[in-house]
Design a protein around this motif. Sequence first.
Motif, mmCIF file in Angstrom:
data_model
loop_
_atom_site.group_PDB
_atom_site.id
_atom_site.type_symbol
_atom_site.label_atom_id
_atom_site.label_comp_id
_atom_site.label_asym_id
_atom_site.label_seq_id
_atom_site.Cartn_x
_atom_site.Cartn_y
_atom_site.Cartn_z
ATOM 1 N N TYR A 131 -22.802 -13.143 -45.914
ATOM 2 C CA TYR A 131 -21.402 -13.561 -45.917
ATOM 3 C C TYR A 131 -20.499 -12.484 -45.318
ATOM 4 N N GLY A 132 -21.108 -11.385 -44.863
ATOM 5 C CA GLY A 132 -20.348 -10.318 -44.219
ATOM 6 C C GLY A 132 -19.542 -9.499 -45.206
ATOM 7 N N CYS A 133 -18.462 -8.901 -44.707
ATOM 8 C CA CYS A 133 -17.572 -8.123 -45.574
ATOM 9 C C CYS A 133 -16.294 -8.917 -45.801
ATOM 10 N N SER A 134 -15.492 -8.455 -46.726
ATOM 11 C CA SER A 134 -14.284 -9.193 -47.070
ATOM 12 C C SER A 134 -13.249 -9.110 -45.955
ATOM 13 N N ILE A 135 -12.348 -10.088 -45.947
ATOM 14 C CA ILE A 135 -11.282 -10.114 -44.942
ATOM 15 C C ILE A 135 -10.369 -8.907 -45.105
ATOM 16 N N ASN A 136 -10.247 -8.409 -46.307
ATOM 17 C CA ASN A 136 -9.418 -7.213 -46.538
ATOM 18 C C ASN A 136 -9.984 -6.003 -45.801
ATOM 19 N N VAL A 137 -11.309 -5.889 -45.796
ATOM 20 C CA VAL A 137 -11.959 -4.794 -45.084
ATOM 21 C C VAL A 137 -11.711 -4.928 -43.586
ATOM 22 N N GLN A 138 -11.834 -6.130 -43.077
ATOM 23 C CA GLN A 138 -11.624 -6.359 -41.644
ATOM 24 C C GLN A 138 -10.207 -5.977 -41.233
ATOM 25 N N HIS A 139 -9.222 -6.349 -42.041
ATOM 26 C CA HIS A 139 -7.839 -6.001 -41.721
ATOM 27 C C HIS A 139 -7.620 -4.498 -41.783
ATOM 28 N N ALA A 140 -8.194 -3.858 -42.805
ATOM 29 C CA ALA A 140 -8.000 -2.416 -42.978
ATOM 30 C C ALA A 140 -8.580 -1.632 -41.805
ATOM 31 N N VAL A 141 -9.747 -2.020 -41.351
ATOM 32 C CA VAL A 141 -10.387 -1.323 -40.235
ATOM 33 C C VAL A 141 -9.590 -1.530 -38.950
ATOM 34 N N THR A 142 -9.115 -2.748 -38.744
ATOM 35 C CA THR A 142 -8.342 -3.039 -37.542
ATOM 36 C C THR A 142 -7.077 -2.190 -37.465
ATOM 37 N N GLU A 143 -6.462 -1.986 -38.609
ATOM 38 C CA GLU A 143 -5.200 -1.246 -38.638
ATOM 39 C C GLU A 143 -5.352 0.226 -38.261
ATOM 40 N N THR B 131 -11.932 0.342 -48.880
ATOM 41 C CA THR B 131 -11.314 -0.969 -49.101
ATOM 42 C C THR B 131 -12.279 -1.915 -49.798
ATOM 43 N N ALA B 132 -13.529 -1.895 -49.382
ATOM 44 C CA ALA B 132 -14.537 -2.791 -49.977
ATOM 45 C C ALA B 132 -14.704 -2.525 -51.465
ATOM 46 N N LEU B 133 -14.590 -1.264 -51.834
ATOM 47 C CA LEU B 133 -14.781 -0.874 -53.239
ATOM 48 C C LEU B 133 -13.747 -1.542 -54.151
ATOM 49 N N LYS B 134 -12.582 -1.870 -53.598
ATOM 50 C CA LYS B 134 -11.514 -2.479 -54.390
ATOM 51 C C LYS B 134 -11.650 -3.997 -54.500
ATOM 52 N N ASP B 135 -12.475 -4.574 -53.623
ATOM 53 C CA ASP B 135 -12.552 -6.037 -53.548
ATOM 54 C C ASP B 135 -13.732 -6.566 -54.353
ATOM 55 N N GLU B 136 -13.682 -6.360 -55.655
ATOM 56 C CA GLU B 136 -14.784 -6.773 -56.525
ATOM 57 C C GLU B 136 -14.962 -8.289 -56.551
ATOM 58 N N GLU B 137 -13.866 -9.023 -56.432
ATOM 59 C CA GLU B 137 -13.946 -10.485 -56.476
ATOM 60 C C GLU B 137 -14.831 -11.014 -55.353
#
Length: 364
Positions: free
Chosen positions: A43-55, A267-273
Amino acid sequence: MKFNKKLENIDTYEAGKPIELVVREFGIEPKDIIKLASNENPYGCSINVQHAVTEIVPNMAMYPDDSMMKLKEGLSERFDVAEENLIIGSGSDQVIEFLMHAKADENSKILINSVTFAMYEIYAKHVGAEIIKTASQEHNLDEFYALYKEKNPDIIFLCTPNNPTGDAIDAAAIMEFLAKIDSDTLVVVDGAYMEYAQYKDQSKSVSPKELIEKFDNVIYLGTFSKAYGLGGMRVGYGISDARIIKELYKLRPPFNVTTLSLEAASTALKDEEFVNECIALNFEEMKRYEEFANKQKLDIIESYTNFVTLCFCDNIDSTQLSDELLRRGMIVRNLSGYGMNAIRVTVGTKEQNDRFFELVQELL
């Protein structure tokens, strides 16, 4: 040209075959290839991680924060340990390399399970250490202890859950085992798949904090490559007594983890959900593998990970089956190199698993 003689008996580690290679070898379109060989999160990584890396991409001209403060703070909070108890590596296997060079040499002995992560043996050979293996396929701590008493190893590796079999050791049994080991023997508890194990069965859940509070000769390893879906970012970590961490830092090269990787992991560490959703889906789909194995009369090792190991009788050859699957665009891990007539299959998405079941049933 002469090279280090220690390299003569080392086999190159073979990672799961990449999609690009299958495209070239068999002329299959990338969209028609399914890779279930390397235990990545399907399922890849979370969308939050993708946004954080892009920024942070515009900051690529600058070296990474070599203190890794943000990620250390996150791990410190997650595991309730001090930052001086942490070391970050380019994958947890880099931390294994540090450990081997810090503790072992040509006069050392390394105790590992007969079937386990191949890099333990490869790094042991780097320093010329003697490798001692158990006879059992799955971790048997009584056997480990008997070999410890007989051989007096310098390092013991416990991989739980174990790769490539998927079995896990009870946390209480690990603590009992560690209490019998002398303080000069380093024990490595590799928890690369621990997020899956603790979700499935709390009795398998190993607490890094409890380990290092009770034992000053133990290091716990974790990674962001599996449950967190960051295999391409290469971030792992070790948690241990500050004295051990200090020695490992002498071997760590500067800027060994990239800016993008540090941001992704933090960022991934924060996205437990997101992580828990992925793990729940993993075990839902794993039930289908268990049902498939029963229907096809195949042996399946109970797994506490994001993969399953299917074992075959003499009338089915794992190498031939793996090759035939590959020709059809399905990449799995053949375990013949581990002395097993078996394949390891990452539990994929529903659609990926549907295709696996279809192909294997056809071939069988």
